[in-house]
Design a protein around this motif. Structure first.
Motif, PDB file in Angstrom:
ATOM      1  N   ALA A 355       0.848  -1.208   0.000  1.00  0.00           N
ATOM      2  CA  ALA A 355       0.000   0.000   0.000  1.00  0.00           C
ATOM      3  C   ALA A 355       0.878   1.252   0.000  1.00  0.00           C
ATOM      4  CB  ALA A 355      -0.929  -0.011   1.212  1.00  0.00           C
ATOM      5  N   VAL A 356       1.933   1.215   0.815  1.00  0.00           N
ATOM      6  CA  VAL A 356       2.822   2.374   0.926  1.00  0.00           C
ATOM      7  C   VAL A 356       3.645   2.543  -0.358  1.00  0.00           C
ATOM      8  CG1 VAL A 356       4.819   3.281   2.202  1.00  0.00           C
ATOM      9  CG2 VAL A 356       2.877   2.290   3.451  1.00  0.00           C
ATOM     10  N   LEU A 357       4.109   1.436  -0.882  1.00  0.00           N
ATOM     11  CA  LEU A 357       4.896   1.491  -2.132  1.00  0.00           C
ATOM     12  C   LEU A 357       4.045   2.066  -3.266  1.00  0.00           C
ATOM     13  CD1 LEU A 357       7.516   0.728  -3.648  1.00  0.00           C
ATOM     14  CD2 LEU A 357       6.520  -1.529  -4.069  1.00  0.00           C
ATOM     15  N   ASN A 358       2.836   1.582  -3.398  1.00  0.00           N
ATOM     16  CA  ASN A 358       1.962   2.051  -4.487  1.00  0.00           C
ATOM     17  C   ASN A 358       1.699   3.554  -4.401  1.00  0.00           C
ATOM     18  OD1 ASN A 358       1.835  -0.507  -5.461  1.00  0.00           O
ATOM     19  ND2 ASN A 358      -0.348  -0.850  -5.075  1.00  0.00           N
ATOM     20  N   ALA A 359       1.446   4.042  -3.196  1.00  0.00           N
ATOM     21  CA  ALA A 359       1.138   5.471  -3.047  1.00  0.00           C
ATOM     22  C   ALA A 359       2.374   6.324  -3.346  1.00  0.00           C
ATOM     23  CB  ALA A 359       0.628   5.749  -1.631  1.00  0.00           C
ATOM     24  N   ASN A 360       3.537   5.864  -2.897  1.00  0.00           N
ATOM     25  CA  ASN A 360       4.761   6.619  -3.179  1.00  0.00           C
ATOM     26  C   ASN A 360       5.097   6.585  -4.666  1.00  0.00           C
ATOM     27  OD1 ASN A 360       6.247   7.784  -0.694  1.00  0.00           O
ATOM     28  ND2 ASN A 360       5.417   5.842   0.024  1.00  0.00           N
ATOM     29  N   TYR A 361       4.809   5.467  -5.311  1.00  0.00           N
ATOM     30  CA  TYR A 361       5.081   5.338  -6.747  1.00  0.00           C
ATOM     31  C   TYR A 361       4.276   6.378  -7.536  1.00  0.00           C
ATOM     32  CZ  TYR A 361       5.440   3.123 -11.354  1.00  0.00           C
ATOM     33  OH  TYR A 361       5.664   2.883 -12.685  1.00  0.00           O
ATOM     34  N   ILE A 362       3.031   6.546  -7.187  1.00  0.00           N
ATOM     35  CA  ILE A 362       2.213   7.536  -7.904  1.00  0.00           C
ATOM     36  C   ILE A 362       2.713   8.953  -7.597  1.00  0.00           C
ATOM     37  CG2 ILE A 362      -0.111   8.492  -8.206  1.00  0.00           C
ATOM     38  CD1 ILE A 362      -1.288   5.826  -7.647  1.00  0.00           C
ATOM     39  N   ARG A 363       2.988   9.228  -6.330  1.00  0.00           N
ATOM     40  CA  ARG A 363       3.439  10.581  -5.973  1.00  0.00           C
ATOM     41  C   ARG A 363       4.693  10.964  -6.760  1.00  0.00           C
ATOM     42  NH1 ARG A 363       7.451  12.129  -2.698  1.00  0.00           N
ATOM     43  NH2 ARG A 363       7.565  10.042  -1.807  1.00  0.00           N
ATOM     44  N   VAL A 364       5.668  10.059  -6.760  1.00  0.00           N
ATOM     45  CA  VAL A 364       6.944  10.384  -7.406  1.00  0.00           C
ATOM     46  C   VAL A 364       6.747  10.576  -8.916  1.00  0.00           C
ATOM     47  CG1 VAL A 364       9.225   9.428  -7.951  1.00  0.00           C
ATOM     48  CG2 VAL A 364       8.332   9.338  -5.598  1.00  0.00           C
ATOM     49  N   GLU A 421      -7.233  23.233  -3.003  1.00  0.00           N
ATOM     50  CA  GLU A 421      -7.536  22.380  -4.159  1.00  0.00           C
ATOM     51  C   GLU A 421      -6.974  20.963  -3.964  1.00  0.00           C
ATOM     52  OE1 GLU A 421      -9.452  23.325  -6.659  1.00  0.00           O
ATOM     53  OE2 GLU A 421      -9.590  25.447  -6.121  1.00  0.00           O
ATOM     54  N   ALA A 422      -7.179  20.433  -2.762  1.00  0.00           N
ATOM     55  CA  ALA A 422      -6.579  19.135  -2.440  1.00  0.00           C
ATOM     56  C   ALA A 422      -7.191  17.990  -3.233  1.00  0.00           C
ATOM     57  CB  ALA A 422      -6.740  18.854  -0.949  1.00  0.00           C
ATOM     58  N   LEU A 423      -6.338  17.108  -3.708  1.00  0.00           N
ATOM     59  CA  LEU A 423      -6.756  15.813  -4.244  1.00  0.00           C
ATOM     60  C   LEU A 423      -5.966  14.759  -3.474  1.00  0.00           C
ATOM     61  CD1 LEU A 423      -6.811  16.331  -8.127  1.00  0.00           C
ATOM     62  CD2 LEU A 423      -8.771  16.039  -6.599  1.00  0.00           C
ATOM     63  N   MET A 424      -6.716  13.912  -2.770  1.00  0.00           N
ATOM     64  CA  MET A 424      -6.075  12.954  -1.878  1.00  0.00           C
ATOM     65  C   MET A 424      -6.187  11.566  -2.508  1.00  0.00           C
ATOM     66  SD  MET A 424      -7.682  12.064   1.673  1.00  0.00           S
ATOM     67  CE  MET A 424      -6.888  12.368   3.189  1.00  0.00           C
ATOM     68  N   ILE A 425      -5.036  10.980  -2.798  1.00  0.00           N
ATOM     69  CA  ILE A 425      -4.993   9.772  -3.633  1.00  0.00           C
ATOM     70  C   ILE A 425      -4.512   8.568  -2.828  1.00  0.00           C
ATOM     71  CG2 ILE A 425      -3.869   8.738  -5.656  1.00  0.00           C
ATOM     72  CD1 ILE A 425      -3.707  11.623  -6.791  1.00  0.00           C
ATOM     73  N   GLU A 426      -5.343   7.539  -2.770  1.00  0.00           N
ATOM     74  CA  GLU A 426      -4.981   6.306  -2.046  1.00  0.00           C
ATOM     75  C   GLU A 426      -5.185   5.111  -2.973  1.00  0.00           C
ATOM     76  OE1 GLU A 426      -7.405   5.290   1.393  1.00  0.00           O
ATOM     77  OE2 GLU A 426      -6.048   3.666   1.935  1.00  0.00           O
ATOM     78  N   PRO A 427      -4.102   4.584  -3.529  1.00  0.00           N
ATOM     79  CA  PRO A 427      -4.271   3.505  -4.507  1.00  0.00           C
ATOM     80  C   PRO A 427      -4.605   2.144  -3.879  1.00  0.00           C
ATOM     81  CG  PRO A 427      -1.937   4.053  -4.260  1.00  0.00           C
ATOM     82  CD  PRO A 427      -2.701   5.047  -3.421  1.00  0.00           C
ATOM     83  N   THR A 428      -4.216   1.929  -2.638  1.00  0.00           N
ATOM     84  CA  THR A 428      -4.307   0.634  -1.919  1.00  0.00           C
ATOM     85  C   THR A 428      -3.349  -0.390  -2.513  1.00  0.00           C
ATOM     86  OG1 THR A 428      -5.969  -0.737  -3.048  1.00  0.00           O
ATOM     87  CG2 THR A 428      -6.795   1.015  -1.570  1.00  0.00           C
TER      88      THR A 428
END
Ligand SMILES: *Cc1c(COP(=O)(O)O)cnc(C)c1O
Length: 495
Positions: A355-364, A421-428
């Motif tokens: 879950a943590v890896l996926n979210a960091n992957y999108i952010r980066v 203008e927050a967009l909060m993204i949680e890929p799981t």
């Protein structure tokens, strides 16, 4: 796109059911029960099935596509959970059965209580609360009773950082306390100096969402806990997002006194449709006697190795009482139990790592295209700003609406409030790399569209059955019947 209404499908004489010939004397219905204004359509069974199947396909769901709705953990819910919850011994178990006739269900709940305690480092767990916010209420009521029980009645405040989930201050008010809001520092952590200034003997405790709603793990969490404990307050952790911590951090060992879990997020039970939830609370030593009860305990130890103990209901000594009457959401316990057993020790750790890896992957991958205000390693989710310099007409909402055209559910919008203008993204963790890459590509494409053709965004969605709703009214004045969508419900422009 206009959907045919079931009212238009009807024709006189069509039948959906075939009733056998009446073999009892006919009795007319009382006239006052018959309402002339109800003009039901006459339709066949096949028409009804097709109508509702078509309608269900208009809905977006995790089974249809990627659902990165931050803070909500819309992970895939394995179908095996459903099979287990539907086993007739569970599903058909009568709520008034006595405990001797409920040993299987009680054993399952007992194991689940223990596993949740083990996973989070707590001494006791009650499965009673029916949702996350309900668990919050249970937790704050326990804190309250703990202080009152010691004769300490001057504590009237609960501290809450401004990066907390919105239910936290609502809970505090429900429990009769006053909220004191704490600012975040430039890293997105709680401002320690502000915390120290606010801590005194009128503080009952602090409620903190970990990771916070920026998706960040509080880097000074131990100092925060110590500061609050030193002024006599207790620490509440909002653990709805344990997806970020499973197998990595045990909140009980950090020093938290109480926490709620969202089984319907972290432990993969369906949610979002208004169905049953489950928000158990875990507590440290001090609060064990105050747990909402009854909880499941062993009332008679097993006699031999092959024997099972006798389970029963036990009421904690100073319980805050019941949070509800029956354990009607028991099916959620079965699903969470199944999910934990399927994953086992290593699997539970992998949930969080992925879950943590996926979210960091999108952010980066998105940080060069979108502004990421707190651009540091995040937990299971992160927040970016949904607007672009020099393009005033495009807002976070427009990006979200455009995502619908590409087949993705929007992220959480305009939350947390401390990011514009927050967009909060949680890929799981249940999404694979191909899906994440597809989402990243689409987000980049939308950013390009914003520059070249912003109307594509401000007029979106173009492919959905209805375009933009007055979201407040749509949520507060649900239209649940098969009538045409009222005019007020659809607006063409974002406000
Ligand atoms: C979802 C959530 C809640 C509320 O849970 P419900 O089951 O919807 O009541 C509370 N806190 C956080 C951080 C959440 O993500």
């Amino acid at each position: 796109m206009t959907e045919p209404l079931i009212y238009d499908l009807g024709a006189a004489g069509r039948r959906g059911v075939l009733l056998p010939d009446c073999d009892v004397p006919e009795t007319p219905l009382p006239a006052e029960l018959l309402r002339d204004e109800l003009d039901f359509p006459e339709v066949s069974e096949l028409q009804v099935v097709r109508h509702f199947t078509r309608l269900s396909n208009l809905n977006f769901s995790i089974d249809k596509g990627f659902y990165p709705l931050g803070s909500c953990t819309m992970k895939y819910n394995p179908k095996l959970n459903e099979d287990m919850a539907r086993l007739s011994g569970f599903a058909a178990h009568h709520p008034l059965s006595d405990s001797e006739g409920s040993q299987g269900a009680l054993a399952l709940m007992y194991s689940l209580q223990n596993w949740l305690a083990e996973i989070s480092g707590f001494k006791g767990v009650s499965l009673m609360p029916a949702a996350g916010a309900h668990g919050e209420l249970a937790g704050i009521l326990m804190i309250r009773k703990y202080h009152v029980d010691r004769g300490d009645t001057k504590r009237t405040k609960i501290l809450i950082p401004n990066s907390a989930h919105g239910t936290n201050p609502a809970t505090v008010t429900m429990a009769g306390y006053t909220t004191v809001e704490l600012p975040a520092d430039e890293n997105g952590d709680v401002d320690l100096e502000a915390l120290k200034a606010a801590c005194d003997d009128t503080v009952a405790g602090m409620m903190i969402t970990v990771p916070n709603t920026l998706g960040l793990f509080e880097s000074k969490i131990l100092d925060v806990i110590k500061t609050v404990h030193e002024c006599g307050g207790l620490m509440y952790m909002d653990g709805a997002n344990m997806n970020a911590l499973l197998g990595a951090v045990k909140p009980g060992e950090l020093g938290f006194d109480v926490m709620h879990y969202n089984l319907h997020k972290t432990f993969s039970t369906p949610h979002g449709g208004g169905g049953p939830g489950s928000g158990p609370v875990g507590v440290g030593e001090k609060l064990v006697p105050f747990l909402p009860g009854p909880i499941v305990g062993i009332v008679e130890e097993a006699k031999g190795e092959d024997d099972s103990p006798l389970y029963g209901w036990v009421t904690p000594e100073k319980t805050i009482g019941r949070m509800k009457a029956f354990h009607g959401n028991f099916g959620m316990h079965v699903r969470a139990y199944t999910y934990i057993r399927i994953h086992g020790d290593q699997g539970i750790k992998d949930i969080t790592r992925h879950a943590v890896l996926n979210a960091n992957y999108i952010r980066v991958n998105l940080r060069d295209t979108y502004h990421v205000p707190f651009d540091r390693i995040n937990a299971h989710e992160f927040v970016l700003e949904g607007h672009f310099e020099g393009i005033d007409s495009v807002h976070a909402l427009d990006i979200s609406k455009r995502l619908i055209d590409y087949g993705f559910h929007p992220p959480t919008n305009y939350f947390p409030l401390l990011v514009p203008e927050a967009l909060m993204i949680e890929p799981t963790e249940t999404e694979d790399k191909a899906t994440l890459d597809e989402f990243i590509d689409v987000m980049k494409k939308i950013a390009a569209e914003a520059k070249e053709n912003p109307e594509l965004l401000t007029g979106a969605p173009h492919t959905a059955p209805v375009s933009r709703l007055d979201e407040v009214r749509a949520a507060k004045q649900l239209v649940l019947c098969c009538r045409p969508i009222p005019e007020w419900a659809e607006t063409t422009k974002s406000s």
